[in-house]
Design a protein around this motif. Sequence first.
Motif, PDB file in Angstrom:
ATOM      1  N   TRP A 222       1.217   9.000  -6.088  1.00 43.14           N
ATOM      2  CA  TRP A 222       1.370  10.394  -5.655  1.00 43.14           C
ATOM      3  C   TRP A 222       2.254  11.167  -6.628  1.00 43.14           C
ATOM      4  CZ3 TRP A 222      -1.166  13.031  -1.963  1.00 43.14           C
ATOM      5  CH2 TRP A 222      -0.648  14.275  -1.578  1.00 43.14           C
ATOM      6  N   PHE A 223       3.323  10.540  -7.069  1.00 43.62           N
ATOM      7  CA  PHE A 223       4.266  11.208  -7.966  1.00 43.62           C
ATOM      8  C   PHE A 223       3.924  11.000  -9.447  1.00 43.62           C
ATOM      9  CE2 PHE A 223       6.811  10.679  -4.070  1.00 43.62           C
ATOM     10  CZ  PHE A 223       7.215  12.004  -3.880  1.00 43.62           C
ATOM     11  N   PHE A 224       3.199   9.912  -9.740  1.00 46.40           N
ATOM     12  CA  PHE A 224       2.822   9.627 -11.129  1.00 46.40           C
ATOM     13  C   PHE A 224       1.324   9.309 -11.203  1.00 46.40           C
ATOM     14  CE2 PHE A 224       7.179   8.118 -10.357  1.00 46.40           C
ATOM     15  CZ  PHE A 224       7.889   8.934 -11.251  1.00 46.40           C
TER      16      PHE A 224
ATOM     17  N   VAL B 296       0.838  -1.206   0.000  1.00 47.16           N
ATOM     18  CA  VAL B 296       0.000   0.000   0.000  1.00 47.16           C
ATOM     19  C   VAL B 296       0.871   1.254   0.000  1.00 47.16           C
ATOM     20  CG1 VAL B 296      -1.699   1.351   1.290  1.00 47.16           C
ATOM     21  CG2 VAL B 296      -1.976  -1.117   1.084  1.00 47.16           C
ATOM     22  N   ILE B 297       1.903   1.247   0.830  1.00 44.01           N
ATOM     23  CA  ILE B 297       2.822   2.395   0.881  1.00 44.01           C
ATOM     24  C   ILE B 297       3.466   2.627  -0.488  1.00 44.01           C
ATOM     25  CG2 ILE B 297       5.007   3.240   1.848  1.00 44.01           C
ATOM     26  CD1 ILE B 297       4.266   1.791   4.451  1.00 44.01           C
ATOM     27  N   CYS B 298       3.923   1.549  -1.100  1.00 44.79           N
ATOM     28  CA  CYS B 298       4.569   1.660  -2.419  1.00 44.79           C
ATOM     29  C   CYS B 298       3.582   2.151  -3.470  1.00 44.79           C
ATOM     30  CB  CYS B 298       5.136   0.303  -2.839  1.00 44.79           C
ATOM     31  SG  CYS B 298       6.551  -0.248  -1.855  1.00 44.79           S
ATOM     32  N   GLY B 299       2.362   1.604  -3.436  1.00 44.65           N
ATOM     33  CA  GLY B 299       1.356   2.001  -4.412  1.00 44.65           C
ATOM     34  C   GLY B 299       0.963   3.462  -4.276  1.00 44.65           C
TER      35      GLY B 299
ATOM     36  N   LEU C 101      -4.233  -1.204  -5.692  1.00 41.79           N
ATOM     37  CA  LEU C 101      -4.565  -0.440  -6.901  1.00 41.79           C
ATOM     38  C   LEU C 101      -5.731   0.516  -6.650  1.00 41.79           C
ATOM     39  CD1 LEU C 101      -4.264  -3.234  -9.632  1.00 41.79           C
ATOM     40  CD2 LEU C 101      -2.777  -1.237  -9.351  1.00 41.79           C
ATOM     41  N   ILE C 102      -6.739   0.048  -5.904  1.00 35.91           N
ATOM     42  CA  ILE C 102      -7.886   0.904  -5.583  1.00 35.91           C
ATOM     43  C   ILE C 102      -7.439   2.121  -4.787  1.00 35.91           C
ATOM     44  CG2 ILE C 102     -10.026   1.065  -4.247  1.00 35.91           C
ATOM     45  CD1 ILE C 102     -10.541  -1.889  -4.941  1.00 35.91           C
ATOM     46  N   VAL C 103      -6.683   1.865  -3.731  1.00 35.59           N
ATOM     47  CA  VAL C 103      -6.216   2.945  -2.857  1.00 35.59           C
ATOM     48  C   VAL C 103      -5.322   3.909  -3.620  1.00 35.59           C
ATOM     49  CG1 VAL C 103      -4.789   3.467  -0.847  1.00 35.59           C
ATOM     50  CG2 VAL C 103      -6.414   1.582  -0.757  1.00 35.59           C
TER      51      VAL C 103
END
Length: 321
Positions: free
Chosen positions: A24-26, A16-19, A203-205
Amino acid sequence: MASLFEKAALLFPLWVICGVTFSWFFPSVLHGFKGPWITYSLGLTMLGMGISLRTEDFTRVFKAPKPILIGVIGQYTIMPLTGWFLGNFFQLPAPLAVGIIVVSCCPGGVASNVVSFLARGDLALSVTMTAISTVLSVLMTPLLTLFLVGNSVGANASGLFFDTVQVVILPVILGILLNRYTPKFAEKVKIVSPLIAVILITLIVASIIGSGKEAVISSGLHLISSVFLLHISGYFFGYWAAYFGTKSFVVARTVSIEVGMQNSGLGAVLSRNNFSDPLVAIPAAISSFVHSLIGSVLAGIWRRSIPQGEREKSLISADLP
């Protein structure tokens, strides 16, 4: 191979953190993952939950009703009231305040079963509470949401009920039937379903956070604080309500996790599909990250010790699928 999938699924907070960081940046990368894709993804996640359940998970309530009732009642009282209070206390913009209420009215999430296992809680109790609260969500989630928010931000009352049935109840029932009548197929699906659920929820988050980046920035600390305190409240009051009711630390930690962790994916889908303002879905997306992070920390602390005189054996059933 099964062990590899299991270990990967247990890293849910990391994914989740990675996603979220990536989106956030892309944010444009996941721009196409919205609308029906989010709905289908949650339905598939709930199908995976259903395929891990048996009818016995619902009948256990008759064997040991007290801890189960404490958990389920806590789920639909502590969280909704706290969500309503926090939205008003922090004077959040109407869409975000409504979003807090929506996610607070959702049932326990399937991730709570994983965290309860890691925390050496009562896994059978956790599974049963999730199953019961999920079935009840078809009525409780829409009713509580509409009661607390009224018709603000263009709420679609009938849509809330229909979507809860469509993405929660029907997939769970189908999963239970597959588990019962096609056990060999179900066993194969169980190996990969937790990891698939983790990927889909991530993916949803990530897609919701990416598309609502400006709203998150503008609301800043108040929004994040509201979501954080919502889940802290669930963990804290769920723990002590269960402990005073049962005098069992194992039951207390299990109920704490169940009450503190929401089905944020459902909150996101209901918010996206049934409110005119897309910002309503933002709190649910943040919630998924926050409750997973808090739950992982608690699991790490609780896993190291079982209170003296308590056993890890389930109070209601040691026979899990």
